[in-house]
Write an enzyme that holds these catalytic residues in place. Sequence first.
Site, PDB file in Angstrom:
ATOM      1  N   THR A   1      27.530  70.094  75.123  1.00  0.00           N
ATOM      2  CA  THR A   1      26.950  68.755  75.040  1.00  0.00           C
ATOM      3  C   THR A   1      25.651  68.659  75.820  1.00  0.00           C
ATOM      4  OG1 THR A   1      29.177  67.836  74.828  1.00  0.00           O
ATOM      5  CG2 THR A   1      27.425  66.304  75.403  1.00  0.00           C
ATOM      6  N   GLU A   2      25.617  69.296  76.968  1.00  0.00           N
ATOM      7  CA  GLU A   2      24.424  69.207  77.817  1.00  0.00           C
ATOM      8  C   GLU A   2      23.224  69.940  77.232  1.00  0.00           C
ATOM      9  OE1 GLU A   2      23.735  67.622  80.582  1.00  0.00           O
ATOM     10  OE2 GLU A   2      25.690  66.780  81.041  1.00  0.00           O
TER      11      GLU A   2
END
Length: 251
Positions: free
Chosen positions: A113-114
């Site tokens: 996600t990051e």
Amino acid sequence: MHTARRWLQGTAVALVLSLSAPAWAEIWGFVDKRGVSHFADHQVDRRYELFYRGGQQRAARKPPGMAPGAAYAPQLQARFAVSTSYKAVRHLIREAATAYGLEYELLKAVIATESGFNAHAVSPKGAVGLMQLMPDTARRFGVKADTHQTLQERLTDPRTNILAGASYLAWLLKYFDGETELALAAYNAGEGAVMRAGRRIPNYRETRDYVRKVTQLHQNLLPPRTLSRQRTATSSTGILPGQGALPTAKL
């Protein structure tokens, strides 16, 4: 951590998914020529392929004995299997998860996600690397500049970044008594923001979206039996398996 992420060079991972079953959202994705994973809740362009929709897997059935309402996306696993950027760091994710008592799939979901497993991702606010660490946060968890590299340069090293980010995430989980959603909210917005919200997820759209993205990706990455065991353990203790005292790893 302040992570108003809009990754340079289009490396963002967007997984805007619902937290509550049975309202599972779609998951679309592809792996680009650099081996960077991309996910979204809709078909952004023709490169994106649908491999999960509304509680059903495309061309796959849930394994026998799977927990009611649980998500299972084998094609999601396949996307990671062909991602060279993920495969280059999966051993480091395993090392950090073991060192800090984290669940491998949770740490994997946070990194996906990051940064989409892009070790050189830099956000407009200055967060760096796989786990998008701000320099001040990295210093808190043991990363320092040396005679050869600045702190920011050190954060582009995958092992350094993952170990520091895992240390921070483990600290947050302990700080918030094993409440994963609060720890994730704090990773995104800072622990101060969660405390000011009364130990709740702050009413920031980005932070709420972030928690949903990581939570649903995490659940989709878990093997069915692990997910079932985790739900049983969490419901009885409120703490994820494997959480406890935090060891240290040399950065």
